[in-house]
Design an enzyme around this catalytic site. Structure first.
Site, PDB file in Angstrom:
ATOM      1  N   GLY A  34       1.852  -4.903  -3.578  1.00  0.00           N
ATOM      2  CA  GLY A  34       3.269  -5.213  -3.404  1.00  0.00           C
ATOM      3  C   GLY A  34       3.528  -5.939  -2.093  1.00  0.00           C
ATOM      4  CG  ASN A 125      10.108   5.544  -8.360  1.00  0.00           C
ATOM      5  OD1 ASN A 125       9.261   4.982  -9.042  1.00  0.00           O
ATOM      6  ND2 ASN A 125      11.052   4.883  -7.727  1.00  0.00           N
ATOM      7  CD  GLN A 132       0.790   7.955  -5.860  1.00  0.00           C
ATOM      8  OE1 GLN A 132       1.399   8.007  -4.801  1.00  0.00           O
ATOM      9  NE2 GLN A 132       0.613   6.812  -6.523  1.00  0.00           N
ATOM     10  CG  ASN A 150      13.321   3.929  -0.785  1.00  0.00           C
ATOM     11  OD1 ASN A 150      13.290   4.843   0.037  1.00  0.00           O
ATOM     12  ND2 ASN A 150      13.570   2.667  -0.452  1.00  0.00           N
ATOM     13  CG  ASP A 180      16.194   4.059   8.224  1.00  0.00           C
ATOM     14  OD1 ASP A 180      16.756   3.143   7.622  1.00  0.00           O
ATOM     15  OD2 ASP A 180      15.408   4.858   7.667  1.00  0.00           O
ATOM     16  CG  HIS A 208      14.888   5.440   3.915  1.00  0.00           C
ATOM     17  ND1 HIS A 208      15.185   4.550   4.894  1.00  0.00           N
ATOM     18  CD2 HIS A 208      14.575   4.706   2.830  1.00  0.00           C
ATOM     19  CE1 HIS A 208      15.050   3.314   4.440  1.00  0.00           C
ATOM     20  NE2 HIS A 208      14.679   3.387   3.181  1.00  0.00           N
TER      21      HIS A 208
HETATM   22  P1  NAX Z   1       6.939  -4.076  -4.473  1.00  0.00           P
HETATM   23  O1  NAX Z   1       7.625  -3.930  -5.781  1.00  0.00           O
HETATM   24  O2  NAX Z   1       6.664  -5.417  -3.927  1.00  0.00           O
HETATM   25  O3  NAX Z   1       5.542  -3.298  -4.528  1.00  0.00           O
HETATM   26  C1  NAX Z   1       5.418  -2.018  -5.063  1.00  0.00           C
HETATM   27  C2  NAX Z   1       4.049  -1.910  -5.659  1.00  0.00           C
HETATM   28  O4  NAX Z   1       3.850  -0.575  -6.078  1.00  0.00           O
HETATM   29  C3  NAX Z   1       3.838  -2.806  -6.868  1.00  0.00           C
HETATM   30  O5  NAX Z   1       2.719  -3.659  -6.654  1.00  0.00           O
HETATM   31  C4  NAX Z   1       3.592  -1.820  -8.010  1.00  0.00           C
HETATM   32  O6  NAX Z   1       2.641  -2.290  -8.936  1.00  0.00           O
HETATM   33  C5  NAX Z   1       3.074  -0.622  -7.239  1.00  0.00           C
HETATM   34  N1  NAX Z   1       3.187   0.642  -7.957  1.00  0.00           N
HETATM   35  C6  NAX Z   1       4.152   1.047  -8.825  1.00  0.00           C
HETATM   36  N2  NAX Z   1       3.862   2.253  -9.299  1.00  0.00           N
HETATM   37  C7  NAX Z   1       2.701   2.631  -8.743  1.00  0.00           C
HETATM   38  C8  NAX Z   1       1.874   3.769  -8.874  1.00  0.00           C
HETATM   39  N3  NAX Z   1       2.196   4.776  -9.706  1.00  0.00           N
HETATM   40  N4  NAX Z   1       0.743   3.831  -8.150  1.00  0.00           N
HETATM   41  C9  NAX Z   1       0.415   2.827  -7.335  1.00  0.00           C
HETATM   42  N5  NAX Z   1       1.132   1.709  -7.188  1.00  0.00           N
HETATM   43  C10 NAX Z   1       2.266   1.616  -7.883  1.00  0.00           C
HETATM   44  O7  NAX Z   1       7.789  -3.195  -3.472  1.00  0.00           O
HETATM   45  P2  NAX Z   1       7.748  -3.201  -1.869  1.00  0.00           P
HETATM   46  O8  NAX Z   1       8.735  -4.167  -1.371  1.00  0.00           O
HETATM   47  O9  NAX Z   1       6.347  -3.285  -1.389  1.00  0.00           O
HETATM   48  O10 NAX Z   1       8.375  -1.748  -1.578  1.00  0.00           O
HETATM   49  C11 NAX Z   1       7.687  -0.582  -1.923  1.00  0.00           C
HETATM   50  C12 NAX Z   1       8.597   0.637  -1.771  1.00  0.00           C
HETATM   51  O11 NAX Z   1       9.054   0.780  -0.445  1.00  0.00           O
HETATM   52  C13 NAX Z   1       9.861   0.557  -2.633  1.00  0.00           C
HETATM   53  O12 NAX Z   1      10.073   1.829  -3.233  1.00  0.00           O
HETATM   54  C14 NAX Z   1      10.954   0.317  -1.623  1.00  0.00           C
HETATM   55  O13 NAX Z   1      12.208   0.794  -2.041  1.00  0.00           O
HETATM   56  C15 NAX Z   1      10.421   1.114  -0.444  1.00  0.00           C
HETATM   57  N6  NAX Z   1      10.993   0.808   0.873  1.00  0.00           N
HETATM   58  C16 NAX Z   1      11.126   1.845   1.739  1.00  0.00           C
HETATM   59  C17 NAX Z   1      11.590   1.664   3.022  1.00  0.00           C
HETATM   60  C18 NAX Z   1      11.714   2.804   3.963  1.00  0.00           C
HETATM   61  O14 NAX Z   1      12.198   2.561   5.072  1.00  0.00           O
HETATM   62  N7  NAX Z   1      11.329   4.034   3.645  1.00  0.00           N
HETATM   63  C19 NAX Z   1      12.027   0.326   3.478  1.00  0.00           C
HETATM   64  C20 NAX Z   1      11.440  -0.789   2.696  1.00  0.00           C
HETATM   65  C21 NAX Z   1      11.350  -0.556   1.213  1.00  0.00           C
HETATM   66  O15 NAX Z   1      12.603  -0.828   0.641  1.00  0.00           O
END
Ligand code: NAX
Length: 348
Positions: A34, A125, A132, A150, A180, A208
């Site tokens: 991702g 989710n 995991q 998230n 944050d 968050h």
């Molecule tokens: P992306 O959609 O670019 O990447 C997520 C990746 O996770 C994808 O490649 C997908 O194939 C993979 N995935 C899905 N299910 C899976 C599983 N069961 N096992 C392993 N991999 C799996 O998202 P990205 O922009 O990289 O963001 C990832 C997560 O971070 C999202 O949930 C997003 O909401 C969260 N965030 C959290 C933040 C925080 O401050 N805590 C801020 C940034 C971001 O928004």
């Protein structure tokens, strides 16, 4: 022996000592194909997090359809020729990915779809973190887990409930509020016209999410109360808080994609802050399991002001004064987390 003084790897059988000066930390990253993964992996492998005498071994987990894209990322990692990067493991099997890891950065999850409510996202989710957490319980022991995906706090709570069944201490499960914290410190620095390192003691309380409370009342600028330096109480209690709560949405609106470089950066800051001893008088923000501090429900992964002893043990900073205003904000974030927990309780 340098290897024996490393706080995270002392008792771990997977640590390979190649020379008295080198040790290996094994890090798993989920959702590695991702956009956060893409920003995170080169920096993890570069040595900037664990130090230039520590080798890094990467374990990358993705869902099966994303493995081909992940192969491309692996090619690029190889093409960086990082001197400290050991092996790279790629898999769609969580137990394999987590075998003997020292850190698990759980980034992968499904993004929120159009018109999807927060409750739907949690239900979608949650099962990922059931699986995991169970895989961690089986495959890892001396591990620290940072959930980024998230809804991060509640996902981490789910992983913790399963991880403890395998003997992993509950304190090892964190969720990321460092982005944050960094956002809040940067905005306070801009407002005060100072450098970002002049802002210390920056707490994010709670979830968050849009209920998080960035606490300017306990933050400091050059050692002085931030409220004295900035003075503008209406801004601190209004616009500032909203700016931080809505920053993720603002980035999406501008970029068409969610925060990735800053999120990856924050995850690395989190790891670094846990590994190193916190400077005297300062703290950082991390969502961790509660212990009753500040009267907050213990059975939540809640963001607090936290210090690290430099040996990987965290403690919640005690005795901060909380105004009525602050208490109200903290309680509303606590309520939101309790509601999220109620949605997933059946998954524990
Ligand atoms: P992306 O959609 O670019 O990447 C997520 C990746 O996770 C994808 O490649 C997908 O194939 C993979 N995935 C899905 N299910 C899976 C599983 N069961 N096992 C392993 N991999 C799996 O998202 P990205 O922009 O990289 O963001 C990832 C997560 O971070 C999202 O949930 C997003 O909401 C969260 N965030 C959290 C933040 C925080 O401050 N805590 C801020 C940034 C971001 O928004």
């Amino acid at each position: 022996d340098a290897a024996d003084s490393h706080p995270l790897v002392t008792h771990d059988k997977t640590i390979e000592k190649e020379s008295p000066m080198s040790r290996t930390v094994r890090v798993a990253v989920t959702g590695a194909a991702g956009q956060i993964g893409y920003a995170l992996l080169p920096r993890l492998a570069s040595g900037e997090v664990f130090g230039h005498d520590t080798r890094v071994s990467l374990s990358l987990l993705e869902i099966t359809p994303a493995l081909p894209a992940l192969e491309g990322v692996v090619m690029e990692l190889q093409d960086c020729a990082f001197p400290l990067l050991d092996d790279i493991r790629v898999t769609d099997n969580a137990e394999e990915a987590f075998d003997g890891i020292n850190w698990g950065l759980l980034v992968g999850s499904k993004p929120r779809g159009k018109g999807m409510e927060r409750g739907d996202l949690i239900r979608e989710n949650g099962p990922i973190f059931v699986g995991q957490g169970a895989a961690l319980a089986k495959a890892a022991s001396d591990v620290r887990v940072l959930v980024v995906g998230n809804p991060a706090n509640t996902n981490s709570l789910i992983a913790m409930k399963h991880g403890v069944k395998g003997g992993i201490p509950r304190e090892r499960f964190h969720a990321m509020t460092r982005l944050d914290q960094n956002r809040a410190a940067a905005q306070l620095a801009l407002k005060a016209g100072v450098g970002v390192t002049d802002v210390t003691n920056m707490t994010i309380w709670g979830n968050h999410s849009a209920t998080q409370y960035p606490d300017a009342e306990n933050a400091k600028i050059n050692g002085r109360p931030c409220t004295d330096v900035i003075g503008h109480v209406a801004w601190l209690q209004g616009e500032f808080i909203e700016l931080i709560q809505q920053r993720g949405a603002a980035v999406i609106a501008a970029r068409g994609l969610s925060s990735a470089a800053s999120a990856a950066n924050a995850a690395l800051d989190h790891v670094r802050s846990v590994e190193g001893a916190t400077a005297d008088g300062d703290w950082f923000s991390a969502a961790i399991p509660g212990d009753g501090s500040y009267g907050i429900d213990e059975d939540l992964i809640f963001s607090y002001p936290v210090r690290s002893d430099g040996k990987g043990e965290l403690s919640i900073v005690q005795g901060l004064e909380l105004s009525e205003f602050s208490r109200g904000k903290i309680v509303s974030s606590e309520k939101e987390l309790q509601e999220e927990r109620a949605v997933v309780e059946g998954m524990f």
